[in-house]
Scaffold this motif. Sequence first.
Motif, PDB file in Angstrom:
ATOM      1  N   HIS A  49      -3.672   0.664  -9.191  1.00  0.00           N
ATOM      2  CA  HIS A  49      -3.731   1.168 -10.569  1.00  0.00           C
ATOM      3  C   HIS A  49      -4.308   2.581 -10.637  1.00  0.00           C
ATOM      4  N   ASN A  50      -4.193   3.307  -9.513  1.00  0.00           N
ATOM      5  CA  ASN A  50      -4.592   4.713  -9.439  1.00  0.00           C
ATOM      6  C   ASN A  50      -6.033   4.954  -9.899  1.00  0.00           C
ATOM      7  N   ARG A  51      -6.931   4.059  -9.515  1.00  0.00           N
ATOM      8  CA  ARG A  51      -8.345   4.195  -9.855  1.00  0.00           C
ATOM      9  C   ARG A  51      -9.186   4.596  -8.649  1.00  0.00           C
ATOM     10  N   ASP A  52      -8.525   4.983  -7.572  1.00  0.00           N
ATOM     11  CA  ASP A  52      -9.210   5.424  -6.366  1.00  0.00           C
ATOM     12  C   ASP A  52      -8.674   6.803  -6.001  1.00  0.00           C
ATOM     13  N   VAL A  53      -9.567   7.782  -5.953  1.00  0.00           N
ATOM     14  CA  VAL A  53      -9.120   9.154  -5.695  1.00  0.00           C
ATOM     15  C   VAL A  53      -9.089   9.498  -4.214  1.00  0.00           C
ATOM     16  N   GLU A  54      -9.677   8.675  -3.356  1.00  0.00           N
ATOM     17  CA  GLU A  54      -9.759   8.983  -1.933  1.00  0.00           C
ATOM     18  C   GLU A  54      -8.552   8.515  -1.132  1.00  0.00           C
ATOM     19  N   THR A  55      -7.865   7.514  -1.582  1.00  0.00           N
ATOM     20  CA  THR A  55      -6.740   6.964  -0.841  1.00  0.00           C
ATOM     21  C   THR A  55      -5.467   7.750  -1.143  1.00  0.00           C
ATOM     22  N   THR A  56      -4.778   8.159  -0.084  1.00  0.00           N
ATOM     23  CA  THR A  56      -3.519   8.874  -0.247  1.00  0.00           C
ATOM     24  C   THR A  56      -2.389   7.865  -0.366  1.00  0.00           C
ATOM     25  N   ILE A  57      -1.728   7.892  -1.475  1.00  0.00           N
ATOM     26  CA  ILE A  57      -0.590   7.007  -1.709  1.00  0.00           C
ATOM     27  C   ILE A  57       0.656   7.684  -1.150  1.00  0.00           C
ATOM     28  N   LEU A  58       1.357   6.986  -0.251  1.00  0.00           N
ATOM     29  CA  LEU A  58       2.571   7.532   0.354  1.00  0.00           C
ATOM     30  C   LEU A  58       3.782   7.375  -0.554  1.00  0.00           C
ATOM     31  N   LYS A  59       3.838   6.262  -1.248  1.00  0.00           N
ATOM     32  CA  LYS A  59       4.984   5.970  -2.114  1.00  0.00           C
ATOM     33  C   LYS A  59       4.526   4.933  -3.134  1.00  0.00           C
ATOM     34  N   GLN A  60       5.039   5.064  -4.346  1.00  0.00           N
ATOM     35  CA  GLN A  60       4.749   4.070  -5.372  1.00  0.00           C
ATOM     36  C   GLN A  60       5.879   4.025  -6.378  1.00  0.00           C
ATOM     37  N   ASP A  61       5.995   2.888  -7.017  1.00  0.00           N
ATOM     38  CA  ASP A  61       6.910   2.738  -8.133  1.00  0.00           C
ATOM     39  C   ASP A  61       6.226   1.826  -9.144  1.00  0.00           C
ATOM     40  N   GLU A  62       6.967   1.305 -10.089  1.00  0.00           N
ATOM     41  CA  GLU A  62       6.345   0.481 -11.129  1.00  0.00           C
ATOM     42  C   GLU A  62       5.821  -0.855 -10.594  1.00  0.00           C
ATOM     43  N   GLU A  63       6.279  -1.259  -9.409  1.00  0.00           N
ATOM     44  CA  GLU A  63       5.926  -2.571  -8.886  1.00  0.00           C
ATOM     45  C   GLU A  63       5.019  -2.544  -7.650  1.00  0.00           C
ATOM     46  N   PHE A  64       5.161  -1.512  -6.789  1.00  0.00           N
ATOM     47  CA  PHE A  64       4.459  -1.476  -5.509  1.00  0.00           C
ATOM     48  C   PHE A  64       3.790  -0.140  -5.246  1.00  0.00           C
ATOM     49  N   VAL A  65       2.810  -0.196  -4.332  1.00  0.00           N
ATOM     50  CA  VAL A  65       2.111   0.985  -3.854  1.00  0.00           C
ATOM     51  C   VAL A  65       2.032   0.856  -2.335  1.00  0.00           C
ATOM     52  N   CYS A  66       2.207   1.975  -1.638  1.00  0.00           N
ATOM     53  CA  CYS A  66       2.119   1.977  -0.174  1.00  0.00           C
ATOM     54  C   CYS A  66       1.157   3.068   0.276  1.00  0.00           C
ATOM     55  N   PHE A  67       0.316   2.725   1.248  1.00  0.00           N
ATOM     56  CA  PHE A  67      -0.662   3.664   1.803  1.00  0.00           C
ATOM     57  C   PHE A  67      -0.883   3.316   3.265  1.00  0.00           C
ATOM     58  N   ARG A  68      -1.517   4.231   3.988  1.00  0.00           N
ATOM     59  CA  ARG A  68      -1.803   4.014   5.410  1.00  0.00           C
ATOM     60  C   ARG A  68      -2.924   2.982   5.568  1.00  0.00           C
ATOM     61  N   ASP A  69      -2.798   2.146   6.592  1.00  0.00           N
ATOM     62  CA  ASP A  69      -3.873   1.218   6.944  1.00  0.00           C
ATOM     63  C   ASP A  69      -5.051   2.040   7.466  1.00  0.00           C
ATOM     64  N   ILE A  70      -6.273   1.679   7.081  1.00  0.00           N
ATOM     65  CA  ILE A  70      -7.439   2.466   7.517  1.00  0.00           C
ATOM     66  C   ILE A  70      -7.768   2.261   8.988  1.00  0.00           C
ATOM     67  N   ASP A  71      -7.220   1.206   9.591  1.00  0.00           N
ATOM     68  CA  ASP A  71      -7.441   0.942  11.011  1.00  0.00           C
ATOM     69  C   ASP A  71      -6.084   0.702  11.680  1.00  0.00           C
ATOM     70  N   PRO A  72      -5.275   1.762  11.817  1.00  0.00           N
ATOM     71  CA  PRO A  72      -3.897   1.577  12.296  1.00  0.00           C
ATOM     72  C   PRO A  72      -3.833   1.080  13.733  1.00  0.00           C
ATOM     73  N   VAL A  73      -2.861   0.194  13.975  1.00  0.00           N
ATOM     74  CA  VAL A  73      -2.650  -0.336  15.324  1.00  0.00           C
ATOM     75  C   VAL A  73      -1.354   0.173  15.940  1.00  0.00           C
ATOM     76  N   ALA A  74      -0.614   0.968  15.176  1.00  0.00           N
ATOM     77  CA  ALA A  74       0.638   1.572  15.652  1.00  0.00           C
ATOM     78  C   ALA A  74       0.730   2.970  15.044  1.00  0.00           C
ATOM     79  N   PRO A  75       1.564   3.833  15.611  1.00  0.00           N
ATOM     80  CA  PRO A  75       1.690   5.186  15.064  1.00  0.00           C
ATOM     81  C   PRO A  75       1.986   5.214  13.557  1.00  0.00           C
ATOM     82  N   HIS A  76       2.780   4.260  13.090  1.00  0.00           N
ATOM     83  CA  HIS A  76       3.043   4.119  11.655  1.00  0.00           C
ATOM     84  C   HIS A  76       2.584   2.720  11.257  1.00  0.00           C
ATOM     85  N   HIS A  77       1.480   2.641  10.535  1.00  0.00           N
ATOM     86  CA  HIS A  77       0.938   1.356  10.086  1.00  0.00           C
ATOM     87  C   HIS A  77       0.576   1.527   8.620  1.00  0.00           C
ATOM     88  N   TYR A  78       1.405   0.947   7.778  1.00  0.00           N
ATOM     89  CA  TYR A  78       1.253   1.085   6.336  1.00  0.00           C
ATOM     90  C   TYR A  78       1.071  -0.284   5.702  1.00  0.00           C
TER      91      TYR A  78
END
Length: 159
Positions: free
Chosen positions: A20-49
Motif C-alpha cells: 500500500h506504498n507506506r514504505d519509502v525504503e523498499t524499491t518496488i520493481l513492478k506494481q499494478d492494482e492487484e500485485f507488488v513485486c520487489f527484491r528479496d532482502i536475502d537473495p539466493v539467486a541473481p534474480h530473487h523477487y
Amino acid sequence: MEGKTCKEFDESCIFCHFAHNRDVETTILKQDEEFVCFRDIDPVAPHHYLVIPRDHIVSCKSLNRSHIDLVERMAKFGKEVLLDQGITDMENVRLGFHQPPFISVGHLHLHVLAPASQISTYMQHKFTPGTDRFITVRLANKFSSYFIFFLYYCNVFFT
C-alpha cells in the motif's frame, strides 16, 4: 495464522506496508492494482523477487479453490518481472511458496528465482521443489488441475 484468509490491510504486516506504498525504503520493481513485486532482502539467486497481493492473505495454507486464478496471476506477474529484467530463459526459473512454519512474514508471497541453476548451494534445501519447505507453481495450459494438487499439498480443505 492458518485460519485467516484475506483482508485488505494488516497494520502489523510489513508486506502490507509495501503493498500500500507506506514504505519509502523498499524499491518496488513492478506494481499494478492487484500485485507488488520487489527484491528479496536475502537473495539466493541473481534474480530473487517476491510477488505479493495487495490484499493481506496470510499464507498458501489460507488459499482455497477461489484463489486458483489469483495464484495463476501471481505467477504470470512474476514472469513479467523477469522479462522486464531481461530474463528470457523461463525453463531455468523457479516459482513457489514456503508454507508455515517455513515463512518469515505472514503475508502470501511468491518467490521468483532465476536462474534456478544458480540458487546458492547453502540455501538449495530451502528452495527444493516438492518438499514441505517449498511448493512450486508451474504455468501450464491446464493450470487448474495442477492447483487442485497444489491446494491439496498445502493441506487446504475444500469447503
